[in-house]
Motif scaffolding. Structure first.
Motif, PDB file in Angstrom:
ATOM      1  N   UNK A 151       0.804   9.688   3.180  1.00 42.44           N
ATOM      2  CA  UNK A 151       2.076  10.228   2.692  1.00 42.44           C
ATOM      3  C   UNK A 151       1.754  11.313   1.672  1.00 42.44           C
ATOM      4  N   UNK A 152       2.534  12.387   1.666  1.00 40.46           N
ATOM      5  CA  UNK A 152       2.305  13.461   0.686  1.00 40.46           C
ATOM      6  C   UNK A 152       2.245  12.870  -0.710  1.00 40.46           C
ATOM      7  N   UNK A 153       1.303  13.329  -1.498  1.00 39.01           N
ATOM      8  CA  UNK A 153       1.028  12.733  -2.790  1.00 39.01           C
ATOM      9  C   UNK A 153       2.256  12.697  -3.684  1.00 39.01           C
ATOM     10  N   UNK A 154       3.131  13.702  -3.568  1.00 40.14           N
ATOM     11  CA  UNK A 154       4.324  13.752  -4.420  1.00 40.14           C
ATOM     12  C   UNK A 154       5.306  12.613  -4.104  1.00 40.14           C
ATOM     13  N   UNK A 155       5.208  12.042  -2.889  1.00 37.70           N
ATOM     14  CA  UNK A 155       6.108  10.967  -2.493  1.00 37.70           C
ATOM     15  C   UNK A 155       5.477   9.587  -2.656  1.00 37.70           C
ATOM     16  N   UNK A 156       4.243   9.532  -3.153  1.00 42.83           N
ATOM     17  CA  UNK A 156       3.558   8.260  -3.287  1.00 42.83           C
ATOM     18  C   UNK A 156       3.959   7.540  -4.565  1.00 42.83           C
ATOM     19  N   UNK A 157       4.149   6.222  -4.522  1.00 44.25           N
ATOM     20  CA  UNK A 157       4.451   5.451  -5.730  1.00 44.25           C
ATOM     21  C   UNK A 157       3.313   5.529  -6.753  1.00 44.25           C
ATOM     22  N   UNK A 158       2.117   5.890  -6.299  1.00 42.92           N
ATOM     23  CA  UNK A 158       0.965   5.953  -7.212  1.00 42.92           C
ATOM     24  C   UNK A 158       1.170   7.028  -8.275  1.00 42.92           C
ATOM     25  N   UNK A 159       1.987   8.015  -7.985  1.00 42.61           N
ATOM     26  CA  UNK A 159       2.204   9.117  -8.933  1.00 42.61           C
ATOM     27  C   UNK A 159       2.862   8.612 -10.210  1.00 42.61           C
ATOM     28  N   UNK A 160       3.707   7.608 -10.094  1.00 42.40           N
ATOM     29  CA  UNK A 160       4.440   7.114 -11.251  1.00 42.40           C
ATOM     30  C   UNK A 160       3.674   6.093 -12.075  1.00 42.40           C
ATOM     31  N   UNK A 161       2.482   5.721 -11.612  1.00 39.89           N
ATOM     32  CA  UNK A 161       1.711   4.712 -12.342  1.00 39.89           C
ATOM     33  C   UNK A 161       0.990   5.349 -13.540  1.00 39.89           C
TER      34      UNK A 161
END
Length: 219
Positions: free
Chosen positions: A209-219
């Motif tokens: 999934x595009x990095x901007x849509x990954x939940x990992x970005x908000x961690x």
């Protein structure tokens, strides 16, 4: 045969400029034992997966004769040291003693800090001794130079592809992976990349999934 095995191995590892240096002939038996000792130094417990990962000429069957000789001499032992890896496991006495110590204290043993290392490092059991955990993404992890893994408490948490464009997360809901653990895993990966002078790259996808849509970005 052992002669064919050691000859093909010596040709494989002595390619390049160092092969131009004069050297004394080494008996085939010495080559074989040096190879075996190197495997024990790198892997601790040597299994069929280690032979495949190291691309040993003749594979694991070629090592069996050497290991039997070392076992008869009392230098190593064969046993079921790691659950799930079958009976064809070999280790030296210092490794076995260490495994016994860890087994005795396993009830209170926890690795609180994620560890990042090269995916091709012998210390990474995944893709060699252990299969890669299942993942729904089309991208599949591999033990390639330039790729990295992050391991926490014996579980694979992250795999970064060579080139740094793709990242896979292996989060097991039953294993109580917390956002804090993932954050520590990302920090460990960043520290390993910085230490290894991996250069700059742009992460494009996380779990396909595009990095901007990954939940990992908000961690």
């Amino acid at each position: 045969t052992e002669n064919q095995f050691t000859a093909s191995y010596s040709e494989a590892v002595l390619a390049g400029r160092w092969s131009l240096l004069p050297r004394e002939a080494v008996p085939d038996t010495a080559w074989a034992f040096a190879l075996a000792e190197g495997l024990f130094d790198r892997h601790g417990v040597v299994t069929r997966g280690a032979a495949i990962a190291e691309k040993i000429p003749g594979g694991f069957p070629a090592l069996q004769k050497i290991f039997r000789s070392m076992e008869d001499a009392g230098r190593i032992m064969r046993g079921r040291f790691v659950e799930g890896l079958g009976g064809a496991q070999f280790a030296d006495h210092s490794t076995i003693n260490r495994l016994r110590e860890l087994s005795a204290s396993a009830a209170g043993l926890q690795f609180s800090t994620p560890v990042a290392l090269s995916a091709a490092d012998p210390a990474n059991p995944f893709g060699a001794h252990l299969p890669w955990p299942g993942h729904k993404a089309k991208t599949k992890p591999a033990r390639r130079p330039g790729a990295f893994v992050v391991i926490h408490d014996g579980r694979l948490i992250l795999w970064l592809a060579q080139g740094g464009k793709n990242l896979l997360t292996f989060v097991d809901a039953g294993a109580q992976e917390t956002p804090e653990t993932l954050q520590l895993a990302v920090r460990a990966l960043a520290a390993a990349l910085e230490k290894g002078n991996s250069g700059t790259f742009t992460l494009e996808t996380v779990d396909d999934v595009f990095v901007t849509a990954s939940p990992l970005v908000s961690i």
